[in-house]
Design a protein around this motif. Structure first.
Motif, PDB file in Angstrom:
ATOM      1  N   LYS A 141      68.117  41.551 -55.063  1.00  0.00           N
ATOM      2  CA  LYS A 141      69.021  41.888 -54.217  1.00  0.00           C
ATOM      3  C   LYS A 141      68.681  43.300 -53.759  1.00  0.00           C
ATOM      4  O   LYS A 141      70.019  44.027 -53.315  1.00  0.00           O
ATOM      5  N   GLY A 142      67.625  44.087 -53.998  1.00  0.00           N
ATOM      6  CA  GLY A 142      67.082  45.723 -54.044  1.00  0.00           C
ATOM      7  C   GLY A 142      68.971  46.762 -55.226  1.00  0.00           C
ATOM      8  O   GLY A 142      68.904  48.017 -54.888  1.00  0.00           O
ATOM      9  N   ILE A 143      68.983  46.006 -56.369  1.00  0.00           N
ATOM     10  CA  ILE A 143      69.717  46.448 -57.086  1.00  0.00           C
ATOM     11  C   ILE A 143      69.245  46.048 -58.148  1.00  0.00           C
ATOM     12  O   ILE A 143      69.110  45.389 -58.246  1.00  0.00           O
ATOM     13  N   LEU A 144      69.222  47.351 -59.051  1.00  0.00           N
ATOM     14  CA  LEU A 144      68.368  47.969 -60.781  1.00  0.00           C
ATOM     15  C   LEU A 144      69.492  47.388 -61.310  1.00  0.00           C
ATOM     16  O   LEU A 144      70.449  47.857 -61.364  1.00  0.00           O
ATOM     17  N   ILE A 145      69.296  46.528 -62.272  1.00  0.00           N
ATOM     18  CA  ILE A 145      70.504  45.879 -63.401  1.00  0.00           C
ATOM     19  C   ILE A 145      69.728  46.019 -64.627  1.00  0.00           C
ATOM     20  O   ILE A 145      68.904  45.465 -65.162  1.00  0.00           O
ATOM     21  N   TYR A 146      70.389  46.724 -65.028  1.00  0.00           N
ATOM     22  CA  TYR A 146      70.807  46.968 -66.261  1.00  0.00           C
ATOM     23  C   TYR A 146      71.510  46.411 -67.199  1.00  0.00           C
ATOM     24  O   TYR A 146      72.456  47.558 -68.033  1.00  0.00           O
TER      25      TYR A 146
END
Length: 184
Positions: A8-13
């Motif tokens: 949803k447009g969020i970069l998750i690391y």
């Protein structure tokens, strides 16, 4: 589940909200500047450019409504009047400036800051440039008659620091003069 992904447009690391991806740009906190993150972003067709923005992790963690619908952070320039301008131009309200000297002219100003900021909120920026003076800031505390410019690839928006709050102004076509924004 993949260790690096976009949701949803969020970069998750590895479960951390590392950045915001919108309109072909990835704004990522520099603490996640790693080879695997850079490679992942290079492989994404939706990402044309990566911007490393201080405070992005904190912004994403404290603002629960972040997402692609949230406008991307803009860069900021702070303009302050040059020492040689008429002293009566300094520290006056917008209406008085326009009445006596005409609309603001960037040729009378010098940039005292140009860089990334953690917010587009004018009141928060006023606090930043009065209390925190970020690295690279060479001017006095933000005061009446200064101009805040928020900009990105799509253009600039100028805000004159007025007696109470800000007055949005915009460049007049073909000049360095900034006039009153009729859209207010």
């Amino acid at each position: 589940m993949k260790p690096i992904r976009i949701e949803k447009g969020i970069l998750i690391y590895y479960g951390n909200r590392a950045g915001l991806v919108t309109d072909g740009y990835a704004q990522v906190d520099p603490m996640f500047r790693r080879e695997d993150v850079s490679q992942f972003l290079e492989e994404q067709p939706a990402v044309r450019e990566v911007k490393w923005v201080e405070g992005m992790f904190e912004r994403l963690m404290t603002h629960t409504k972040e997402g692609p619908e949230q406008p991307p952070l803009k860069n900021c320039r702070v303009w302050q009047l040059k020492p040689e301008v008429d002293i009566r131009m300094k520290f006056i309200g917008y209406e008085e400036l326009c009445h006596v000297f005409g609309t603001p002219d960037l040729r009378n100003y010098t940039p005292v800051y140009n860089g990334a900021v953690q917010t587009n909120d004018l009141d928060q920026l006023y606090e930043v440039f009065n209390l925190q003076h970020p690295s690279g800031y060479t001017g006095h505390s933000l005061s009446m008659s200064d101009i805040l410019e928020l900009y990105d690839d799509s253009g600039s928006i100028y805000h004159y620091v007025d007696r109470c709050g800000f007055q949005e102004v915009k460049p007049e076509a073909g000049s360095q003069t900034i006039g009153y924004s009729q859209s207010l």
